[in-house]
Write a protein that holds these residues in place. Structure first.
Motif, PDB file in Angstrom:
ATOM      1  N   ASP A 152      -6.057 -12.610  12.327  1.00  0.00           N
ATOM      2  CA  ASP A 152      -5.755 -11.183  12.496  1.00  0.00           C
ATOM      3  C   ASP A 152      -4.818 -11.400  13.503  1.00  0.00           C
ATOM      4  OD1 ASP A 152      -5.824  -8.901  13.595  1.00  0.00           O
ATOM      5  OD2 ASP A 152      -7.820  -8.675  13.692  1.00  0.00           O
ATOM      6  N   VAL A 181      -4.692  -2.394  -4.763  1.00  0.00           N
ATOM      7  CA  VAL A 181      -4.243  -3.313  -3.867  1.00  0.00           C
ATOM      8  C   VAL A 181      -5.039  -3.971  -2.968  1.00  0.00           C
ATOM      9  CG1 VAL A 181      -2.207  -3.715  -2.155  1.00  0.00           C
ATOM     10  CG2 VAL A 181      -2.194  -1.788  -3.588  1.00  0.00           C
ATOM     11  N   ALA A 182      -4.936  -5.373  -2.855  1.00  0.00           N
ATOM     12  CA  ALA A 182      -6.025  -6.458  -1.953  1.00  0.00           C
ATOM     13  C   ALA A 182      -5.027  -7.109  -1.165  1.00  0.00           C
ATOM     14  CB  ALA A 182      -6.806  -7.007  -2.911  1.00  0.00           C
ATOM     15  N   PRO A 231      -2.214   5.120   3.028  1.00  0.00           N
ATOM     16  CA  PRO A 231      -1.249   4.327   3.847  1.00  0.00           C
ATOM     17  C   PRO A 231      -0.126   5.078   4.519  1.00  0.00           C
ATOM     18  CG  PRO A 231      -1.778   3.366   1.547  1.00  0.00           C
ATOM     19  CD  PRO A 231      -2.140   4.974   1.636  1.00  0.00           C
ATOM     20  N   ASN A 280      -3.773  -8.847  15.625  1.00  0.00           N
ATOM     21  CA  ASN A 280      -4.058  -8.176  16.465  1.00  0.00           C
ATOM     22  C   ASN A 280      -4.724  -9.169  17.612  1.00  0.00           C
ATOM     23  OD1 ASN A 280      -2.830  -5.434  15.868  1.00  0.00           O
ATOM     24  ND2 ASN A 280      -4.680  -5.042  14.551  1.00  0.00           N
ATOM     25  N   ILE A 287      -5.730   1.262  13.714  1.00  0.00           N
ATOM     26  CA  ILE A 287      -6.727   0.672  14.577  1.00  0.00           C
ATOM     27  C   ILE A 287      -7.598   1.852  15.153  1.00  0.00           C
ATOM     28  CG2 ILE A 287      -6.889  -0.780  16.789  1.00  0.00           C
ATOM     29  CD1 ILE A 287      -4.346  -1.937  16.107  1.00  0.00           C
ATOM     30  N   TYR A 319       4.357  -6.217  13.881  1.00  0.00           N
ATOM     31  CA  TYR A 319       3.584  -6.518  15.080  1.00  0.00           C
ATOM     32  C   TYR A 319       4.105  -6.388  16.509  1.00  0.00           C
ATOM     33  CZ  TYR A 319      -0.361  -7.139  11.943  1.00  0.00           C
ATOM     34  OH  TYR A 319      -1.227  -6.865  10.955  1.00  0.00           O
ATOM     35  N   THR A 357      -8.165  -3.175  -0.981  1.00  0.00           N
ATOM     36  CA  THR A 357      -8.011  -2.503   0.274  1.00  0.00           C
ATOM     37  C   THR A 357      -7.586  -1.081   0.162  1.00  0.00           C
ATOM     38  OG1 THR A 357      -5.723  -3.349   0.483  1.00  0.00           O
ATOM     39  CG2 THR A 357      -7.536  -4.610   1.430  1.00  0.00           C
ATOM     40  N   ARG A 386       0.336   7.913   9.389  1.00  0.00           N
ATOM     41  CA  ARG A 386       1.362   8.393  10.550  1.00  0.00           C
ATOM     42  C   ARG A 386       0.931   9.754  10.923  1.00  0.00           C
ATOM     43  NH1 ARG A 386       3.878   4.683  13.326  1.00  0.00           N
ATOM     44  NH2 ARG A 386       4.263   2.977  11.975  1.00  0.00           N
ATOM     45  N   GLU A 399       0.900   3.938  -3.211  1.00  0.00           N
ATOM     46  CA  GLU A 399       0.873   5.294  -2.947  1.00  0.00           C
ATOM     47  C   GLU A 399       1.865   6.105  -3.364  1.00  0.00           C
ATOM     48  OE1 GLU A 399       0.379   7.044   1.253  1.00  0.00           O
ATOM     49  OE2 GLU A 399      -1.183   8.203   0.545  1.00  0.00           O
ATOM     50  N   TYR A 434     -10.088  -4.297   7.485  1.00  0.00           N
ATOM     51  CA  TYR A 434      -8.654  -4.452   7.162  1.00  0.00           C
ATOM     52  C   TYR A 434      -7.789  -3.445   7.954  1.00  0.00           C
ATOM     53  CZ  TYR A 434      -8.905  -7.505   3.090  1.00  0.00           C
ATOM     54  OH  TYR A 434      -8.867  -8.536   2.118  1.00  0.00           O
ATOM     55  N   LEU A 435      -8.297  -2.335   8.404  1.00  0.00           N
ATOM     56  CA  LEU A 435      -7.757  -1.140   9.313  1.00  0.00           C
ATOM     57  C   LEU A 435      -7.493  -1.982  10.887  1.00  0.00           C
ATOM     58  CD1 LEU A 435      -9.184   2.401   8.496  1.00  0.00           C
ATOM     59  CD2 LEU A 435      -7.073   1.454   8.226  1.00  0.00           C
ATOM     60  N   ALA A 436      -8.634  -2.833  10.933  1.00  0.00           N
ATOM     61  CA  ALA A 436      -8.763  -3.447  12.433  1.00  0.00           C
ATOM     62  C   ALA A 436      -7.497  -4.404  12.655  1.00  0.00           C
ATOM     63  CB  ALA A 436      -9.848  -3.851  12.724  1.00  0.00           C
ATOM     64  N   SER A 437      -7.033  -5.074  11.459  1.00  0.00           N
ATOM     65  CA  SER A 437      -5.954  -6.068  11.421  1.00  0.00           C
ATOM     66  C   SER A 437      -4.643  -5.519  11.175  1.00  0.00           C
ATOM     67  CB  SER A 437      -6.323  -7.219  10.753  1.00  0.00           C
ATOM     68  OG  SER A 437      -6.673  -6.850   9.346  1.00  0.00           O
ATOM     69  N   ASP A 438      -4.629  -4.104  11.253  1.00  0.00           N
ATOM     70  CA  ASP A 438      -3.171  -3.411  10.877  1.00  0.00           C
ATOM     71  C   ASP A 438      -2.439  -3.601  11.907  1.00  0.00           C
ATOM     72  OD1 ASP A 438      -2.607  -1.345   8.254  1.00  0.00           O
ATOM     73  OD2 ASP A 438      -1.178  -1.627  10.016  1.00  0.00           O
ATOM     74  N   ALA A 439      -1.023  -3.428  12.048  1.00  0.00           N
ATOM     75  CA  ALA A 439      -0.334  -3.409  13.154  1.00  0.00           C
ATOM     76  C   ALA A 439      -0.139  -2.102  13.722  1.00  0.00           C
ATOM     77  CB  ALA A 439       1.137  -4.043  12.751  1.00  0.00           C
ATOM     78  N   ARG A 440      -0.327  -0.999  12.862  1.00  0.00           N
ATOM     79  CA  ARG A 440      -0.106   0.505  13.510  1.00  0.00           C
ATOM     80  C   ARG A 440      -1.435   0.919  14.303  1.00  0.00           C
ATOM     81  NH1 ARG A 440       0.745   2.036   7.475  1.00  0.00           N
ATOM     82  NH2 ARG A 440      -0.765   0.764   7.220  1.00  0.00           N
ATOM     83  N   GLN A 441      -1.140   1.514  15.446  1.00  0.00           N
ATOM     84  CA  GLN A 441      -2.338   1.705  16.477  1.00  0.00           C
ATOM     85  C   GLN A 441      -3.020   2.955  15.588  1.00  0.00           C
ATOM     86  OE1 GLN A 441      -3.007   0.631  19.289  1.00  0.00           O
ATOM     87  NE2 GLN A 441      -4.694   1.808  19.225  1.00  0.00           N
ATOM     88  N   GLU A 472       4.967  -2.550  16.942  1.00  0.00           N
ATOM     89  CA  GLU A 472       3.903  -1.759  17.406  1.00  0.00           C
ATOM     90  C   GLU A 472       3.350  -2.113  18.715  1.00  0.00           C
ATOM     91  OE1 GLU A 472       2.240   1.006  16.046  1.00  0.00           O
ATOM     92  OE2 GLU A 472       3.790   0.786  14.290  1.00  0.00           O
ATOM     93  N   GLU A 524       0.908  -1.113   0.057  1.00  0.00           N
ATOM     94  CA  GLU A 524       0.010  -0.025  -0.066  1.00  0.00           C
ATOM     95  C   GLU A 524       0.989   1.450   0.037  1.00  0.00           C
ATOM     96  OE1 GLU A 524      -2.824   0.029   3.141  1.00  0.00           O
ATOM     97  OE2 GLU A 524      -4.115  -1.461   2.082  1.00  0.00           O
ATOM     98  N   VAL A 525       1.762   1.041   0.834  1.00  0.00           N
ATOM     99  CA  VAL A 525       2.871   2.485   1.081  1.00  0.00           C
ATOM    100  C   VAL A 525       3.687   2.607  -0.290  1.00  0.00           C
ATOM    101  CG1 VAL A 525       4.789   3.194   2.045  1.00  0.00           C
ATOM    102  CG2 VAL A 525       2.879   2.211   3.414  1.00  0.00           C
TER     103      VAL A 525
END
Lengths: 293, 305
Positions: A185, A55-56, B66, A187, B271, A207, B239, B70, A43, B261-268, A210, A39-40
């Motif tokens: 997941d 992107v998926a 994405p 998280n 979330i 993970y 996504t 930050r 973009e 997808y956001l909910a399973s991202d590592a970054r706070q 973070e 994704e990054v």
């Protein structure tokens, strides 16, 4: 009332149709490990070059099957493609080419309330995850006599397959059942681990980074995953490359070529931002010469 | 006399026992009811507490970015537009079909083994897990349509809308039929008796009375479609895309998919954004349900038989 609904609908469709644009575009999908990086990059490079990139996620398996079905230009994978998948590809006239795009160190973690586990050998990890030992004191006599709880990724994930292959050996499945939580997941795995001092699990380095305030990192054979131990491979065997697959080596000047050219130059500067480790100079040179850039 | 007295006495003892049973059952049922209400309240309060602090101006006006996550410049604008587009298309497709099917089944179709079978199928379809509709959508609206009509071989807004439309059809059909059932047969008989055709009867005398019920059903169906995530994940919506595109054959990320997808991202930060998106979804669904209740009451009170 229905007339109104149809009118609004038609208006919506008209607005929608007028918004259609055609630009150069790439379809990319696959491993959820690669997803944040993809994704990054999309973009950063897509906006600058006016290229649409869709992107998926979907998992490494979806990345392989999508590329082999001709639906994707870029298939993201956190494990190498299997022979069976390559055969499917070739049967469809697609030649899968592997590109290492970054490194990840699968991190073995416990809750920060766990005070006894600091370092485990690969053999100990294998015993724990196979279920040969069910209590911590069986792993090491100095550990408490408590049940071992496991929190690890779902079987669709490339991380799961890589860990099993490297730690448990070919075709050995980890323990399931009571005291085990699996989730797609990561998280959920963090939550599973943080509150339980007898739990142990693993997931991508990002993970851990973070959630480092809530989790303890476990060294494997005496080495902790850090950007340098992951990049130089001394965090062995859990340091792994993450991949993008393409159909053949892209022709110079094609959109896929330009994208990979970016990935193997400026793109590397963004890798650490999502918690992964950029390619070392050797691998980077290898990739650039494979691309012919 | 003495016989009657004895009877009264036993009846009295029995009454005590029955009242005790009554109190016990009442308590059991009350516990059941409180569970669901307390559960819902806890859920709403927790979601609001997690989500509302992140719902600033950027949250509404910015699109997902994405790297922008930050800098907290990422929002849900694009996802919200995608959701509205998909739901709009879903309703345009599903409402005429569902309403027509309901009217046909109740007003026109003679009771036969075929209509019984259709009804049974419709009720069963309402209970099919939504993932199954996602697989159906992937097989037909994405892959088959790509092969036969040359449509893009990926999850498009149209494929998403068609999938959700099929998913809510049973709700619309059942709601229409139920609404038509509430219109007394005498209304139809009077109209037909004065020489009106069947369609004239339905159009001018049945539908106006059934409308509140049908409308309520449509809003509830919309709220169901708004809350569905699994089928959209299965048909493979992206996504993230570099440039937002809106159109039937374009593709994008509706709010539900983005939140997942956001909910399973590592970054706070991701979330946090997910928490806000979930509040929007929750409030939208609640608002739609309240609107349905409000409309039903308002319109029903206006009817003078």
């Amino acid at each position: 009332m229905n007339k109104l609904a149809i009118l609004t609908g038609t208006a919506l469709l008209a607005v929608a149709l007028s918004g259609c644009t055609t630009t150069a575009s790439l379809n990319q999908a696959g491993s959820s490990t690669v997803l944040p990086l993809a994704e990054v990059w999309a973009e950063d490079w897509g906006v600058a070059n006016g290229v649409q990139i869709n992107v998926a996620g979907g998992g490494s398996g979806a990345g392989a099957s999508g590329l082999c079905a001709g639906e994707l230009d870029l298939g993201d994978m956190s494990r190498a493609m299997k022979d069976s998948e390559k055969e499917t590809c070739r049967a469809n006239g697609i030649e899968p080419i592997q590109w290492k795009v970054a490194f990840d160190g699968i991190s073995v973690v416990t809750s920060d309330e766990n005070t006894f586990v600091e370092d485990l050998t690969v053999d100990q990890l294998a015993m724990i995850f196979k279920g040969d030992v069910m209590t911590w004191d069986e792993v090491d006599a100095s550990f408490p006599a408590e049940d071992v709880h496991l929190c690890y990724p779902d079987s669709d994930s490339g991380t799961y397959e890589y860990f099993n292959e490297e730690i448990l050996g070919d075709d050995v499945s980890p323990r399931t059942g009571s005291g085990v939580q699996q989730s797609p997941d990561d998280n959920v795995l963090v939550t599973c681990l943080e509150a339980d001092e007898n739990a142990i699990g693993y997931f991508g380095y990002a993970y851990y980074i973070e959630n480092s305030d809530r989790l303890n990192l476990v060294a494997v054979d005496g080495t902790q995953p850090t950007p340098s131990t992951i990049a130089d491979g001394s965090y062995h065997p859990l340091s792994r490359p993450i991949f993008i697959y393409t159909d053949g080596v892209p022709e110079s000047g094609s959109t896929v070529f330009e994208y990979l050219d970016y990935v193997f130059s400026d793109g590397q500067g963004l890798v650490s931002e999502v918690g992964y480790v950029a390619l070392d100079a050797g691998t980077l040179g290898e990739m650039r010469s494979q691309l012919g850039a | 006399m003495s016989g009657d007295g004895a009877l009264l006495f036993t009846a009295d003892a029995d009454l005590h026992r029955r009242r005790r049973t009554e109190r016990r059952w009442k308590a059991v049922l009350l516990v059941g009811a409180s569970f669901s209400i307390v559960g819902l309240a806890v859920l709403i309060v927790r979601m609001l507490a997690d989500g509302v602090p992140h719902m600033n101006l950027d949250f509404w006006s910015e699109s997902y970015s994405p790297s922008g996550i930050r800098g907290r410049t990422a929002g849900i604008f694009d996802a919200l537009v995608s959701s509205i587009l998909v739901l709009g298309m879903t309703m345009v497709i599903a409402v005429p079909v569902g309403t027509a099917a309901g009217i046909y089944l109740y007003e026109y179709a003679h009771k036969s083994r075929l209509t019984d079978w259709i009804r049974a199928t419709v009720s069963n379809l309402a209970g099919v897990p939504s993932v199954v509709y996602g697989l159906l959508g992937l097989a037909i609206f994405v892959r088959l349509f790509a092969d036969t009509f040359g449509m893009p071989r990926q999850g498009t807004y149209l494929a998403a809308a068609l999938t959700l439309a099929v998913l809510i059809l049973p709700i619309l059909i059942v709601a229409t039929e139920e609404a038509l059932k509430t219109v007394p047969a005498t209304v139809r008989h009077a109209s037909l008796g004065l020489g009106a055709t069947k369609w004239q009867t339905i159009r001018h005398h049945v539908l106006p009375y059934a409308l509140p019920g049908i409308l309520t059903g449509q809003i509830l169906a919309l709220s169901r479609a708004a809350g569905e995530t699994a089928p959209l994940l299965i048909i493979g919506l992206p996504t993230y895309q570099v440039f937002q595109t809106y159109g039937p054959l374009a593709t994008g990320t509706p709010l539900q998919v983005r939140a997942y997808y956001l909910a399973s991202d590592a970054r706070q930060e991701a979330i946090d954004l997910a928490a806000g998106a979930i509040v929007v979804l929750l409030l939208a669904t609640l608002a739609l349900n309240l609107l349905a209740i409000f409309l039903r009451d308002r319109l029903q009170n206006r009817i003078r038989w």
